[in-house]
Design a protein around this motif. Structure first.
Motif, PDB file in Angstrom:
ATOM      1  N   ALA A 176       0.828  -1.202   0.000  1.00 29.72           N
ATOM      2  CA  ALA A 176       0.000   0.000   0.000  1.00 29.72           C
ATOM      3  C   ALA A 176       0.866   1.257   0.000  1.00 29.72           C
ATOM      4  N   ARG A 177       1.929   1.214   0.805  1.00 25.07           N
ATOM      5  CA  ARG A 177       2.822   2.370   0.887  1.00 25.07           C
ATOM      6  C   ARG A 177       3.506   2.605  -0.475  1.00 25.07           C
ATOM      7  N   THR A 178       3.904   1.526  -1.121  1.00 23.17           N
ATOM      8  CA  THR A 178       4.593   1.641  -2.403  1.00 23.17           C
ATOM      9  C   THR A 178       3.657   2.201  -3.477  1.00 23.17           C
ATOM     10  N   LEU A 179       2.415   1.714  -3.518  1.00 22.47           N
ATOM     11  CA  LEU A 179       1.466   2.200  -4.524  1.00 22.47           C
ATOM     12  C   LEU A 179       1.115   3.662  -4.273  1.00 22.47           C
ATOM     13  N   ARG A 180       1.003   4.025  -2.992  1.00 20.51           N
ATOM     14  CA  ARG A 180       0.707   5.414  -2.665  1.00 20.51           C
ATOM     15  C   ARG A 180       1.829   6.329  -3.112  1.00 20.51           C
ATOM     16  N   SER A 181       3.039   5.937  -2.851  1.00 22.50           N
ATOM     17  CA  SER A 181       4.139   6.829  -3.224  1.00 22.50           C
ATOM     18  C   SER A 181       4.326   6.839  -4.739  1.00 22.50           C
ATOM     19  N   LEU A 182       4.046   5.706  -5.406  1.00 25.89           N
ATOM     20  CA  LEU A 182       4.086   5.688  -6.872  1.00 25.89           C
ATOM     21  C   LEU A 182       3.080   6.696  -7.445  1.00 25.89           C
ATOM     22  N   ALA A 183       1.849   6.641  -6.930  1.00 25.05           N
ATOM     23  CA  ALA A 183       0.801   7.532  -7.442  1.00 25.05           C
ATOM     24  C   ALA A 183       1.179   8.997  -7.214  1.00 25.05           C
ATOM     25  N   HIS A 184       1.764   9.262  -6.060  1.00 22.66           N
ATOM     26  CA  HIS A 184       2.156  10.630  -5.735  1.00 22.66           C
ATOM     27  C   HIS A 184       3.235  11.145  -6.706  1.00 22.66           C
ATOM     28  N   MET A 185       4.220  10.280  -6.949  1.00 24.65           N
ATOM     29  CA  MET A 185       5.308  10.679  -7.843  1.00 24.65           C
ATOM     30  C   MET A 185       4.828  10.819  -9.276  1.00 24.65           C
ATOM     31  N   LEU A 186       3.971   9.911  -9.724  1.00 28.11           N
ATOM     32  CA  LEU A 186       3.433  10.003 -11.089  1.00 28.11           C
ATOM     33  C   LEU A 186       2.621  11.289 -11.238  1.00 28.11           C
ATOM     34  N   ASP A 187       1.903  11.628 -10.187  1.00 27.44           N
ATOM     35  CA  ASP A 187       1.124  12.853 -10.201  1.00 27.44           C
ATOM     36  C   ASP A 187       2.026  14.063 -10.458  1.00 27.44           C
ATOM     37  N   LEU A 188       3.196  14.052  -9.843  1.00 29.09           N
ATOM     38  CA  LEU A 188       4.150  15.153 -10.049  1.00 29.09           C
ATOM     39  C   LEU A 188       4.665  15.173 -11.484  1.00 29.09           C
ATOM     40  N   LEU A 189       4.628  13.998 -12.138  1.00 26.91           N
ATOM     41  CA  LEU A 189       5.050  13.921 -13.540  1.00 26.91           C
ATOM     42  C   LEU A 189       3.891  14.198 -14.493  1.00 26.91           C
ATOM     43  N   GLY A 190       2.720  14.492 -13.934  1.00 26.23           N
ATOM     44  CA  GLY A 190       1.569  14.795 -14.770  1.00 26.23           C
ATOM     45  C   GLY A 190       0.796  13.584 -15.243  1.00 26.23           C
ATOM     46  N   ALA A 191       1.018  12.445 -14.605  1.00 25.91           N
ATOM     47  CA  ALA A 191       0.289  11.236 -14.991  1.00 25.91           C
ATOM     48  C   ALA A 191      -0.617  10.788 -13.847  1.00 25.91           C
ATOM     49  N   ALA A 192      -1.822  10.346 -14.205  1.00 29.03           N
ATOM     50  CA  ALA A 192      -2.755   9.834 -13.202  1.00 29.03           C
ATOM     51  C   ALA A 192      -2.518   8.343 -13.011  1.00 29.03           C
ATOM     52  N   THR A 193      -2.820   7.845 -11.806  1.00 33.41           N
ATOM     53  CA  THR A 193      -2.641   6.418 -11.528  1.00 33.41           C
ATOM     54  C   THR A 193      -3.979   5.804 -11.161  1.00 33.41           C
ATOM     55  N   VAL A 194      -4.245   4.635 -11.697  1.00 32.34           N
ATOM     56  CA  VAL A 194      -5.424   3.914 -11.255  1.00 32.34           C
ATOM     57  C   VAL A 194      -5.047   2.451 -11.006  1.00 32.34           C
ATOM     58  N   VAL A 195      -5.405   1.988  -9.815  1.00 31.69           N
ATOM     59  CA  VAL A 195      -5.124   0.599  -9.436  1.00 31.69           C
ATOM     60  C   VAL A 195      -6.396  -0.202  -9.678  1.00 31.69           C
ATOM     61  N   VAL A 196      -6.287  -1.274 -10.439  1.00 31.94           N
ATOM     62  CA  VAL A 196      -7.483  -2.061 -10.757  1.00 31.94           C
ATOM     63  C   VAL A 196      -7.339  -3.504 -10.277  1.00 31.94           C
ATOM     64  N   GLY A 197      -8.479  -4.118  -9.981  1.00 30.42           N
ATOM     65  CA  GLY A 197      -8.496  -5.550  -9.708  1.00 30.42           C
ATOM     66  C   GLY A 197      -8.285  -5.951  -8.264  1.00 30.42           C
ATOM     67  N   ILE A 198      -8.431  -5.002  -7.313  1.00 33.51           N
ATOM     68  CA  ILE A 198      -8.307  -5.404  -5.904  1.00 33.51           C
ATOM     69  C   ILE A 198      -9.455  -6.369  -5.584  1.00 33.51           C
ATOM     70  N   GLN A 199      -9.113  -7.562  -5.145  1.00 33.38           N
ATOM     71  CA  GLN A 199     -10.124  -8.580  -4.857  1.00 33.38           C
ATOM     72  C   GLN A 199     -10.876  -8.248  -3.566  1.00 33.38           C
ATOM     73  N   PRO A 200     -12.141  -8.652  -3.476  1.00 38.12           N
ATOM     74  CA  PRO A 200     -12.950  -8.334  -2.287  1.00 38.12           C
ATOM     75  C   PRO A 200     -12.289  -8.778  -0.972  1.00 38.12           C
ATOM     76  N   GLU A 201     -11.697  -9.973  -0.965  1.00 40.71           N
ATOM     77  CA  GLU A 201     -11.065 -10.443   0.286  1.00 40.71           C
ATOM     78  C   GLU A 201      -9.864  -9.576   0.637  1.00 40.71           C
ATOM     79  N   VAL A 202      -9.150  -9.148  -0.408  1.00 38.13           N
ATOM     80  CA  VAL A 202      -7.971  -8.302  -0.199  1.00 38.13           C
ATOM     81  C   VAL A 202      -8.411  -6.954   0.367  1.00 38.13           C
TER      82      VAL A 202
END
Ligand SMILES: Nc1ncnc2c1ncn2[C@@H]1O[C@H](COP(=O)(O)OP(=O)(O)OP(=O)(O)O)[C@@H](O)[C@H]1O
Ligand SMILES: [Mg+2]
Lengths: 117, 135
Positions: A59-85
């Motif tokens: 979770a920490r890695t995906l959050r920091s990835l999204a933050h950094m991509l945002d600074l590069l002008g790119a949006a991040t979307v995480v798909v496929g999180i399973q209900p149990e997860v």
């Protein structure tokens, strides 16, 4: 194993294929930042459908990835999180603050397109 | 509470975290836990195994099937001989981290599992014991 990154128009798609070690996940983050910078991608989809666990490191890695991509002008979307997860993440107290999520790859791309429009 | 099945995983690297998770998942599936509980168990293992790699460098995770008062449970023991934790009460608080991380691993694992116990001594090491009972 390195996660393959595909380019589709202005978007990058990273489909995780198997359980990842912390190192492999960090590698994916670095690779995506590198690709996004070079290709001037507008958005990135990370498909986590096969991940059976989303723990504090992931979770920490995906959050920091999204933050950094945002600074590069790119949006991040995480798909496929399973209900149990998702259930386990909530119990653990994890949030994907600042990260958009969608059901699957198709919806993730639609989300990015709508955002760019 | 005699263990009927036991798997021992040496934890020395981040690949061992994945291996421990896989063992726990396999046992939980074999015991007939729901898919939600299987994921919950694997997630809790991930957190305690990572703490071993991160703070103690090495240790072990033991997953076992236990039975108590006619109930079946899956017990996870994570133990190391690392630096130990000076203030366990603090370490159990969400948001407390000496590694500038989220500080969610220990309190999160406690919430995920049914029983949770931690014992630690500075200079001697840390042992986390936790159990999920079958419903
Ligand atoms: N096995 C261990 N040996 C020594 N110290 C530990 C151990 N496990 C946890 N700790 C201490 O307890 C603190 C809290 O642990 P916890 O797992 O809750 O959070 P974290 O590891 O800091 O962050 P997160 O798990 O959210 O990435 C750690 O920062 C560390 O100081
Ligand atoms: Mg931790």
């Amino acid at each position: 194993m390195r996660v393959p990154i595909l380019k589709q128009g202005e978007y990058l798609i990273a489909s995780i294929q198997s359980a990842l070690t912390d190192q492999e996940l960090s590698q994916l983050k670095d690779d995506l930042l590198d690709h996004a910078g070079r290709t001037r991608a507008r958005g990135v989809v990370v498909d986590v459908t096969v991940l059976d666990v989303m723990d504090s490191f992931a979770a920490r890695t995906l959050r920091s990835l999204a933050h950094m991509l945002d600074l590069l002008g790119a949006a991040t979307v995480v798909v496929g999180i399973q209900p149990e997860v998702a259930f386990a993440m909530v119990q653990l107290g994890l949030t994907l603050e600042g990260v958009s999520t969608a059901l699957d790859l198709e919806e993730g791309l639609a989300f990015l397109q709508a955002k760019a429009a | 509470m005699a263990p009927r099945f036991e798997a021992r995983i040496r934890i020395r690297s981040d690949a061992d975290i994945v291996a421990a998770r896989r063992q726990g998942r396999a046992l939980a599936e074999q015991m007939g836990f729901s898919s939600t509980d299987v994921t919950v168990i694997a997630t809790a293992i991930s957190e305690v195994a990572r703490n071993i790699v991160q703070y103690a460098r090495e240790g072990e995770v033991v997953v076992s099937a236990t039975r108590e008062d006619g109930r079946d449970g899956l017990t996870i023991v994570a133990r190391d001989q690392g630096p130990g934790i000076a203030d366990v009460v603090k370490a159990m608080q969400p948001g407390y981290s000496t590694a500038n991380s989220l500080g969610l691993g220990l309190p999160g694992a406690r919430r995920l599992m049914d029983d949770f116990e931690i014992s630690s001594r500075v200079g001697e090491g840390t042992t986390v014991t936790m159990t999920k009972w079958q419903r």
